[in-house]
Design a protein around this motif. Structure first.
Motif, PDB file in Angstrom:
ATOM      1  N   ARG A 215       0.801  -1.222   0.000  1.00 14.66           N
ATOM      2  CA  ARG A 215       0.000   0.000   0.000  1.00 14.66           C
ATOM      3  C   ARG A 215       0.833   1.270   0.000  1.00 14.66           C
ATOM      4  O   ARG A 215       0.289   2.364  -0.013  1.00 14.66           O
ATOM      5  CB  ARG A 215      -0.930   0.000   1.222  1.00 14.66           C
ATOM      6  N   GLY A 216       2.137   1.138   0.039  1.00 13.80           N
ATOM      7  CA  GLY A 216       2.987   2.307   0.039  1.00 13.80           C
ATOM      8  C   GLY A 216       3.121   2.980   1.385  1.00 13.80           C
ATOM      9  O   GLY A 216       3.575   4.126   1.468  1.00 13.80           O
ATOM     10  N   TYR A 217       2.743   2.288   2.466  1.00 13.18           N
ATOM     11  CA  TYR A 217       2.903   2.838   3.808  1.00 13.18           C
ATOM     12  C   TYR A 217       4.373   2.747   4.229  1.00 13.18           C
ATOM     13  O   TYR A 217       5.128   1.928   3.700  1.00 13.18           O
ATOM     14  CB  TYR A 217       2.068   2.050   4.821  1.00 13.18           C
TER      15      TYR A 217
ATOM     16  N   GLU B 216      -9.465   5.926  -1.448  1.00 12.71           N
ATOM     17  CA  GLU B 216      -9.273   7.239  -0.821  1.00 12.71           C
ATOM     18  C   GLU B 216      -8.790   7.099   0.616  1.00 12.71           C
ATOM     19  O   GLU B 216      -7.910   7.847   1.070  1.00 12.71           O
ATOM     20  CB  GLU B 216     -10.590   8.006  -0.864  1.00 12.71           C
ATOM     21  N   HIS B 217      -9.331   6.123   1.337  1.00 11.44           N
ATOM     22  CA  HIS B 217      -8.906   5.887   2.717  1.00 11.44           C
ATOM     23  C   HIS B 217      -7.444   5.459   2.772  1.00 11.44           C
ATOM     24  O   HIS B 217      -6.677   5.934   3.621  1.00 11.44           O
ATOM     25  CB  HIS B 217      -9.800   4.812   3.340  1.00 11.44           C
ATOM     26  N   VAL B 218      -7.038   4.571   1.868  1.00 11.51           N
ATOM     27  CA  VAL B 218      -5.650   4.114   1.847  1.00 11.51           C
ATOM     28  C   VAL B 218      -4.705   5.263   1.532  1.00 11.51           C
ATOM     29  O   VAL B 218      -3.635   5.397   2.151  1.00 11.51           O
ATOM     30  CB  VAL B 218      -5.485   2.968   0.829  1.00 11.51           C
ATOM     31  N   ALA B 219      -5.085   6.123   0.587  1.00 13.06           N
ATOM     32  CA  ALA B 219      -4.245   7.276   0.244  1.00 13.06           C
ATOM     33  C   ALA B 219      -4.119   8.234   1.430  1.00 13.06           C
ATOM     34  O   ALA B 219      -3.021   8.757   1.704  1.00 13.06           O
ATOM     35  CB  ALA B 219      -4.828   8.005  -0.964  1.00 13.06           C
ATOM     36  N   GLN B 220      -5.205   8.446   2.150  1.00  9.55           N
ATOM     37  CA  GLN B 220      -5.156   9.324   3.324  1.00  9.55           C
ATOM     38  C   GLN B 220      -4.292   8.723   4.423  1.00  9.55           C
ATOM     39  O   GLN B 220      -3.487   9.432   5.051  1.00  9.55           O
ATOM     40  CB  GLN B 220      -6.575   9.578   3.836  1.00  9.55           C
TER      41      GLN B 220
ATOM     42  N   GLU C 110      -0.913  10.310   6.163  1.00  8.64           N
ATOM     43  CA  GLU C 110      -0.822  10.519   7.608  1.00  8.64           C
ATOM     44  C   GLU C 110       0.350   9.754   8.212  1.00  8.64           C
ATOM     45  O   GLU C 110       1.084  10.295   9.061  1.00  8.64           O
ATOM     46  CB  GLU C 110      -2.130  10.093   8.264  1.00  8.64           C
ATOM     47  N   MET C 111       0.555   8.517   7.783  1.00  9.99           N
ATOM     48  CA  MET C 111       1.651   7.711   8.338  1.00  9.99           C
ATOM     49  C   MET C 111       3.009   8.262   7.929  1.00  9.99           C
ATOM     50  O   MET C 111       3.945   8.282   8.726  1.00  9.99           O
ATOM     51  CB  MET C 111       1.498   6.262   7.893  1.00  9.99           C
ATOM     52  N   ARG C 112       3.119   8.752   6.700  1.00  7.10           N
ATOM     53  CA  ARG C 112       4.384   9.341   6.276  1.00  7.10           C
ATOM     54  C   ARG C 112       4.671  10.642   7.014  1.00  7.10           C
ATOM     55  O   ARG C 112       5.809  10.898   7.428  1.00  7.10           O
ATOM     56  CB  ARG C 112       4.353   9.589   4.766  1.00  7.10           C
ATOM     57  N   ASP C 113       3.638  11.467   7.196  1.00  7.52           N
ATOM     58  CA  ASP C 113       3.827  12.715   7.945  1.00  7.52           C
ATOM     59  C   ASP C 113       4.220  12.428   9.386  1.00  7.52           C
ATOM     60  O   ASP C 113       5.092  13.108   9.959  1.00  7.52           O
ATOM     61  CB  ASP C 113       2.541  13.552   7.905  1.00  7.52           C
TER      62      ASP C 113
END
Length: 349
Positions: free
Chosen positions: A113-115, A267-271, A275-278
């Motif tokens: 997911r790119g997290y 959209e939830h995954v992108a958000q 948030e996790m990257r920030d």
């Protein structure tokens, strides 16, 4: 999937025609993608854990069997992936800790997911939620399968068949057939056909791809107790799998299944990714600032201590020896004067 035996239990035609997930409204195409993604999670996690292929294959077959007896809506994918992988490690006598399995599966999901690939803390609510999903998933798999977790795999048969057909000296056929057997784990083929048919289907397609002839008198598949129509069906399943692309964002929990139904999962995954990257960037920035402050304070304290020590310590080893010698001579001189004074004050009468 009836009585217990050493043969693999197969799904009935009714179960194949309409699975429990399809009866609850999921399309056959999307269910196939969900099953395939669950097998991908097992294979990728097992590779990171350095598990034998037999363990990963057993877990994938158990997952395929389970979803012919229960629906994905009632038992979401993540818990069953964790439960079947944990159970396969036990049945194949290659045990792994709960924490290792949870962390690795979680990392694979985050990577897809790119997290940020941050390992879950073993004491937070997220870890305990995943642990509960694993325990419930394992319990439900055992319950639905009636503890029949016997899995017969076609790897040994495939090697024997290749040797019997004198294909082991071929450059590509053995490896290609082996790859097909592994790829078929992502399909329901292992729940629809016995291992000898799967091995023959993989050999048939591999030999056809490499343009290698196979004996027809007698038919080679009949020697191995396989049916020609079933062999062709297995080969078609491999072709269909190669043509299908499975997305890397699939609903893994009941909450995400609901989001998928509402069309807001992407959209939830992108958000969550943002948030996790920030959050990770903020933590790394704070840690860097703390390190700089500690280094600055430590450097100032060391400089001050060195300054004080420099004023107190001798300039050289020779100076230290001279200072020690002077102190020694001074003590000897003082001691001699004390003895002289003591003797001179004594006057016998």
């Amino acid at each position: 999937m009836g009585r217990l035996s050493l043969r693999n239990p197969l799904a009935t035609p009714e179960q194949i025609a309409e699975s429990p997930s399809q009866r609850q409204g999921m399309s056959a195409k999307y269910e196939a993608s969900m099953r395939s993604y669950g097998c991908h999670l097992i294979q990728a996690s097992g590779t990171i854990l350095c598990l034998p292929q037999l363990v990963m294959a057993t877990a994938q077959v158990l997952l395929q069997r389970f979803y012919y007896l229960a629906s994905i809506q009632d038992f979401p994918l993540r818990g069953i992936v964790l439960g079947t992988l944990f159970l396969a490690c036990k049945t194949e006598e290659n045990p792994q800790t709960i924490r290792n399995i949870i962390n690795v599966v979680d990392i694979v999901v985050k990577r897809d997911r790119g997290y940020p690939e941050v390992v879950t803390d073993g004491y937070d609510s997220e870890y305990y939620e995943l642990k509960n999903e694993m325990v419930i998933g394992e319990m439900q798999v055992l319950r639905r399968l009636a503890f029949n977790v016997q899995v017969e795999l076609p790897y040994g048969l495939l090697a024997n068949y290749l040797r019997s057909l004198e294909l082991t000296d071929q450059e590509r056929v053995p490896q290609l057939a082996w790859n097909y057997v592994n790829d078929l784990l992502r399909t329901p083929v292992y729940v629809c056909f016995q291992p000898e048919t799967i091995a023959c289907g993989a050999i048939f397609l591999a030999a056809r791809e490499c343009r290698v002839g196979l004996p027809t008198s007698p038919p080679w598949w009949a020697v191995f107790d396989a049916n020609a129509e079933d062999v062709v069906q297995v080969a078609k399943a491999i072709r269909a799998l190669q043509a299908r692309k499975v997305p890397h964002i699939m609903p893994l929990s009941a909450r995400e299944l609901k989001m998928h139904g509402e069309g807001v999962l992407d959209e939830h995954v992108a958000q969550m990714r943002k948030e996790m990257r920030d959050k990770l960037d903020a933590e790394m920035k704070f840690a860097s600032q703390e390190k700089n402050v500690d280094e600055g304070d430590g450097g100032g304290k060391r400089s001050q201590a060195e300054h004080v020590d420099d004023g107190a310590r001798p300039k050289s080893r020779r100076g230290a020896r001279d200072s020690t010698s002077r102190d020694h001579n001074r003590r000897r001189h003082t001691s001699s004067r004390s003895r002289d004074t003591r003797h001179s004050s004594y006057r016998p009468h």
